[in-house]
Design a protein around this motif. Structure first.
Motif, PDB file in Angstrom:
ATOM      1  N   UNK A 211      -9.337   5.227  23.993  1.00 23.06           N
ATOM      2  CA  UNK A 211      -9.027   5.162  22.565  1.00 23.06           C
ATOM      3  C   UNK A 211      -8.657   3.728  22.203  1.00 23.06           C
ATOM      4  N   UNK A 212      -8.352   3.523  20.945  1.00 23.69           N
ATOM      5  CA  UNK A 212      -7.914   2.196  20.483  1.00 23.69           C
ATOM      6  C   UNK A 212      -6.392   2.085  20.466  1.00 23.69           C
ATOM      7  N   UNK A 213      -5.737   2.925  21.266  1.00 27.85           N
ATOM      8  CA  UNK A 213      -4.285   2.903  21.359  1.00 27.85           C
ATOM      9  C   UNK A 213      -3.824   1.605  22.016  1.00 27.85           C
ATOM     10  N   UNK A 214      -3.219   0.736  21.252  1.00 25.99           N
ATOM     11  CA  UNK A 214      -2.882  -0.597  21.748  1.00 25.99           C
ATOM     12  C   UNK A 214      -1.638  -0.623  22.628  1.00 25.99           C
ATOM     13  N   UNK A 215      -0.960   0.506  22.773  1.00 33.40           N
ATOM     14  CA  UNK A 215       0.252   0.528  23.598  1.00 33.40           C
ATOM     15  C   UNK A 215      -0.056   0.314  25.074  1.00 33.40           C
ATOM     16  N   UNK A 216      -1.263   0.679  25.501  1.00 29.96           N
ATOM     17  CA  UNK A 216      -1.634   0.530  26.904  1.00 29.96           C
ATOM     18  C   UNK A 216      -2.359  -0.788  27.171  1.00 29.96           C
ATOM     19  N   UNK A 217      -2.395  -1.662  26.156  1.00 31.56           N
ATOM     20  CA  UNK A 217      -3.126  -2.916  26.257  1.00 31.56           C
ATOM     21  C   UNK A 217      -2.171  -4.114  26.187  1.00 31.56           C
ATOM     22  N   UNK A 218      -2.693  -5.295  26.579  1.00 32.03           N
ATOM     23  CA  UNK A 218      -1.884  -6.520  26.563  1.00 32.03           C
ATOM     24  C   UNK A 218      -2.820  -7.702  26.325  1.00 32.03           C
ATOM     25  N   UNK A 219      -2.388  -8.728  25.557  1.00 31.17           N
ATOM     26  CA  UNK A 219      -3.277  -9.851  25.257  1.00 31.17           C
ATOM     27  C   UNK A 219      -3.651 -10.652  26.505  1.00 31.17           C
ATOM     28  N   UNK A 220      -4.926 -10.976  26.603  1.00 31.44           N
ATOM     29  CA  UNK A 220      -5.494 -11.535  27.831  1.00 31.44           C
ATOM     30  C   UNK A 220      -4.810 -12.803  28.318  1.00 31.44           C
ATOM     31  N   UNK A 221      -4.570 -13.754  27.438  1.00 31.40           N
ATOM     32  CA  UNK A 221      -4.033 -15.039  27.877  1.00 31.40           C
ATOM     33  C   UNK A 221      -2.631 -14.903  28.466  1.00 31.40           C
TER      34      UNK A 221
END
Length: 257
Positions: free
Chosen positions: A71-81
């Motif tokens: 999904x597009x749930x951003x809670x499981x994501x982190x910015x690449x840099x």
């Protein structure tokens, strides 16, 4: 100017992210998800063999892919840099970049990825491991280069044309830079080389070269370097431009220690 970097194997989602960063999903997020679906078909043992990693790392990545959030749930994501934590990124030191340097990074810095193809600094990723050189074949693709090369090259050309970039500074490793068709880019490609004095000769030492790539990336972003000539002033951590060793579009920076 566009700057190309390799990702890092080490990932850490605990760093403090600047509040000025506009977080977004990667351009090739759907393509990455498709790759994950194929990786989910592999057992932990098959991942271990494919990636030449330990059983513990294989289990870690097996669980990462098994629990992938499509999904597009951003809670499981982190910015690449902020997520990548290898030598390049430690020396780039994103946490201390100025706000102006971060703005430049968003416009110019692109991280090549085996899973995501191309990432911007604020593109949100999930924890993963998939090196570009992994001999992973699926569908009609014999490896990840076959999957990514046309996609990544086309995207970079769109950005180059949009931003009227005249130069691409390739600070990625050979493994990752091969995922771009450099000859088809609509800009001049410059690949800096970093050498350290070993005995009587200057040699590329992988550990120090990775650090130097991070230092040069930071130097470019903080100083607003926008042309090939500006790169030659790089003098961080004892490095300096060596005219005689350099070739067209391949400036050599050496360090005597």
């Amino acid at each position: 100017m566009k700057l190309l970097l390799s990702p890092a194997k080490k990932i850490d989602f605990e760093q403090k992210v600047s509040s000025d960063v506009e977080l977004k999903l990667p351009v090739f997020n759907a393509d990455a998800n498709e790759l994950v679906r194929h990786l989910q078909e592999l057992s932990s043992e098959e991942l271990q063999s494919l990636m030449s990693i330990s059983s513990d790392l294989a289990n870690l990545n097996y669980n990462r892919y098994a629990n992938w959030d499509f999904t597009d749930n951003k809670k499981s994501h982190f910015p690449a840099l902020w997520a990548f934590r290898g030598e390049v990124y430690t020396n780039l030191d994103v946490e201390t970049l100025s706000s102006e340097a971060l703005k430049r990074a968003n416009n110019s810095l692109r991280i090549l990825s085996g899973l995501y193809g191309v990432l911007g600094p604020s593109d949100l990723i999930q924890a993963y491991r998939l090196e570009m050189g992994t001999k992973f074949s699926f569908e009609s693709y014999k490896n990840l280069y076959a999957y990514w090369k046309s996609r990544t090259t086309d995207l970079l050309n769109k950005e180059i044309d949009r931003d009227n970039d005249q130069i691409v500074v390739n600070l990625a490793s050979t493994e990752y830079s091969k995922s771009i068709d450099m000859k088809k880019l609509n800009a001049e490609v410059v690949t800096p080389i970093f050498k350290d004095l070993k005995g009587d000769n200057y040699k590329v030492v992988s550990f120090w070269a990775k650090r130097a790539r991070g230092l040069m990336t930071r130097y470019i972003l903080e100083n607003g370097i926008c042309d090939a000539e500006g790169l030659l002033g790089f003098d961080v951590s004892g490095y300096y431009y060596h005219t005689d060793m350099s070739k067209p579009n391949m400036p050599v920076f050496v360090r005597d220690h």
